[in-house]
Motif scaffolding. Structure first.
Motif, PDB file in Angstrom:
ATOM      1  N   GLU A  53      55.978  57.466  98.975  1.00  0.00           N
ATOM      2  CA  GLU A  53      55.696  56.425  97.974  1.00  0.00           C
ATOM      3  C   GLU A  53      55.286  57.050  96.648  1.00  0.00           C
ATOM      4  O   GLU A  53      55.699  56.602  95.573  1.00  0.00           O
ATOM      5  N   ARG A  54      54.483  58.095  96.707  1.00  0.00           N
ATOM      6  CA  ARG A  54      54.038  58.774  95.488  1.00  0.00           C
ATOM      7  C   ARG A  54      55.214  59.429  94.768  1.00  0.00           C
ATOM      8  O   ARG A  54      55.303  59.401  93.541  1.00  0.00           O
ATOM      9  N   ARG A  55      56.122  60.016  95.521  1.00  0.00           N
ATOM     10  CA  ARG A  55      57.303  60.642  94.905  1.00  0.00           C
ATOM     11  C   ARG A  55      58.165  59.611  94.184  1.00  0.00           C
ATOM     12  O   ARG A  55      58.677  59.872  93.091  1.00  0.00           O
ATOM     13  N   LEU A  56      58.329  58.437  94.817  1.00  0.00           N
ATOM     14  CA  LEU A  56      59.111  57.371  94.177  1.00  0.00           C
ATOM     15  C   LEU A  56      58.446  56.928  92.879  1.00  0.00           C
ATOM     16  O   LEU A  56      59.115  56.674  91.874  1.00  0.00           O
ATOM     17  N   MET A  57      57.119  56.826  92.909  1.00  0.00           N
ATOM     18  CA  MET A  57      56.371  56.426  91.715  1.00  0.00           C
ATOM     19  C   MET A  57      56.595  57.416  90.574  1.00  0.00           C
ATOM     20  O   MET A  57      56.866  57.022  89.432  1.00  0.00           O
ATOM     21  N   VAL A  58      56.505  58.703  90.874  1.00  0.00           N
ATOM     22  CA  VAL A  58      56.704  59.737  89.848  1.00  0.00           C
ATOM     23  C   VAL A  58      58.107  59.654  89.262  1.00  0.00           C
ATOM     24  O   VAL A  58      58.299  59.775  88.048  1.00  0.00           O
ATOM     25  N   LYS A  59      59.104  59.432  90.103  1.00  0.00           N
ATOM     26  CA  LYS A  59      60.478  59.321  89.623  1.00  0.00           C
ATOM     27  C   LYS A  59      60.638  58.137  88.671  1.00  0.00           C
ATOM     28  O   LYS A  59      61.291  58.232  87.628  1.00  0.00           O
ATOM     29  N   ILE A  60      60.045  57.007  89.029  1.00  0.00           N
ATOM     30  CA  ILE A  60      60.131  55.826  88.171  1.00  0.00           C
ATOM     31  C   ILE A  60      59.465  56.086  86.825  1.00  0.00           C
ATOM     32  O   ILE A  60      60.005  55.764  85.767  1.00  0.00           O
ATOM     33  N   LEU A  61      58.283  56.679  86.863  1.00  0.00           N
ATOM     34  CA  LEU A  61      57.558  56.948  85.620  1.00  0.00           C
ATOM     35  C   LEU A  61      58.349  57.889  84.710  1.00  0.00           C
ATOM     36  O   LEU A  61      58.341  57.746  83.494  1.00  0.00           O
ATOM     37  N   SER A 111      51.371  47.583  88.625  1.00  0.00           N
ATOM     38  CA  SER A 111      50.446  47.633  87.491  1.00  0.00           C
ATOM     39  C   SER A 111      50.286  49.066  86.981  1.00  0.00           C
ATOM     40  O   SER A 111      50.132  49.297  85.780  1.00  0.00           O
ATOM     41  N   ALA A 112      50.345  50.055  87.894  1.00  0.00           N
ATOM     42  CA  ALA A 112      50.238  51.459  87.484  1.00  0.00           C
ATOM     43  C   ALA A 112      51.424  51.861  86.613  1.00  0.00           C
ATOM     44  O   ALA A 112      51.267  52.579  85.616  1.00  0.00           O
ATOM     45  N   ILE A 113      52.618  51.410  86.979  1.00  0.00           N
ATOM     46  CA  ILE A 113      53.807  51.699  86.173  1.00  0.00           C
ATOM     47  C   ILE A 113      53.674  51.081  84.792  1.00  0.00           C
ATOM     48  O   ILE A 113      53.968  51.717  83.769  1.00  0.00           O
ATOM     49  N   PHE A 114      53.204  49.853  84.742  1.00  0.00           N
ATOM     50  CA  PHE A 114      53.055  49.154  83.463  1.00  0.00           C
ATOM     51  C   PHE A 114      52.006  49.837  82.579  1.00  0.00           C
ATOM     52  O   PHE A 114      52.214  50.032  81.382  1.00  0.00           O
ATOM     53  N   GLU A 115      50.875  50.206  83.169  1.00  0.00           N
ATOM     54  CA  GLU A 115      49.820  50.863  82.405  1.00  0.00           C
ATOM     55  C   GLU A 115      50.274  52.225  81.894  1.00  0.00           C
ATOM     56  O   GLU A 115      49.926  52.636  80.785  1.00  0.00           O
ATOM     57  N   TYR A 116      51.043  52.934  82.696  1.00  0.00           N
ATOM     58  CA  TYR A 116      51.580  54.222  82.266  1.00  0.00           C
ATOM     59  C   TYR A 116      52.484  54.028  81.052  1.00  0.00           C
ATOM     60  O   TYR A 116      52.466  54.829  80.109  1.00  0.00           O
TER      61      TYR A 116
END
Length: 269
Positions: free
Chosen positions: A4-12, A121-126
């Motif tokens: 899940e963390r890897r997917l998040m980093v890729k999106i960011l 929300s983390a993606i949006f805040e980033y």
């Protein structure tokens, strides 16, 4: 690093490749698709067709000649009657440029990770934080770093239920911080934003955190038009926009009841 963390980093990493308005629309539609009931302002929105809208976007993203942006526009059109700020987003989608490759990758990644409050929300805040760092928009006028929010909410010492007000709420970070820091308290959130960009971002931020607030129907300058003048609040916190020039925009403020102790200068000092 878990999956899940890897997917998040890729999106960011990919978010810099698409227009911010498209990113906001994708996060909003993904949130609604995963929610039985989404919240915006004081209104609950039933999301019976949210999953169908997201699946339609995913299908277009898998096609070689898919019409992804058209699918996003269609989905936003379906919800704009329920969300005051979605109408603005729908209009702006007609003017954005599209990086099809980055857009397809983001849609694929969003489909393969939990669409929970923390993730979206983390993606949006980033996204907001990056705009401040790069100076690519006026986000600095309405973004407060998370560490500052945490400190201010701790200093507020909320000890009982009540109404929380931010007269310059910008992206809603203070309101979100106060509510999330005290999940055991029944807090009613109120805020006011200066312009439509901040109004849109605040509504998005609150919604992606699973929160609601009374922001009024339109943005307005708190110093000139207090939309919550009839309310009394238990807690007030804000990060006002210091050094703003021409804040009064040539309006006649001499007789304003706010200034019984003297009118502030109309230029920054």
């Amino acid at each position: 690093m878990n999956n899940e963390r890897r997917l998040m980093v890729k999106i960011l990493n990919l978010t810099s490749g698409i227009d911010p308005d498209i990113l906001k629309c994708l996060l909003l539609i993904r949130y609604i698709a995963a929610s039985d009931e989404a919240r915006c302002s004081s209104k609950a929105i039933k999301c019976n067709n949210g999953e169908a809208m997201w699946n339609m976007i995913v299908q277009e993203a898998h096609k070689t000649d898919g019409h992804i942006l058209s699918a996003i526009r269609f989905a936003i059109d379906q919800i704009q009657s329920d969300l005051l700020f979605a109408e603005k987003m729908a209009k702006r989608l007609c003017m954005v440029a599209v990086d099809e490759y980055a857009l397809k990758d983001i849609i694929h990644l969003l489909s393969n990770m939990p669409a929970d409050y923390d993730t979206l929300s983390a993606i949006f805040e980033y996204h907001l934080a990056r705009e401040v760092r790069t100076g690519s928009s006026s986000s600095g006028d309405f973004y407060t770093p998370k560490q500052v929010v945490q400190l201010m909410t701790e200093l507020l010492e909320i000890k009982h239920d009540g109404k929380v007000y931010d007269p310059c709420c910008g992206s809603g970070a203070m309101l979100c911080g106060a509510a999330l820091a005290h999940p055991d308290k029944k807090l009613l959130l109120y805020g006011q934003t200066l312009d439509w960009e901040a109004f849109l971002n605040c509504q998005m931020n609150l919604m992606l955190h699973g929160l609601s607030a009374d922001l009024g129907r339109d943005p307005a300058n708190t110093l000139l038009k207090d939309i919550h003048a009839e309310q009394c609040f238990d807690y007030i916190l804000t990060n006002p926009p210091f050094n703003s020039s021409d804040w009064c925009k040539n309006d006649n403020v001499d007789g304003n009841v706010h200034w019984r102790y003297g009118c502030p200068p109309q230029k920054k000092r």
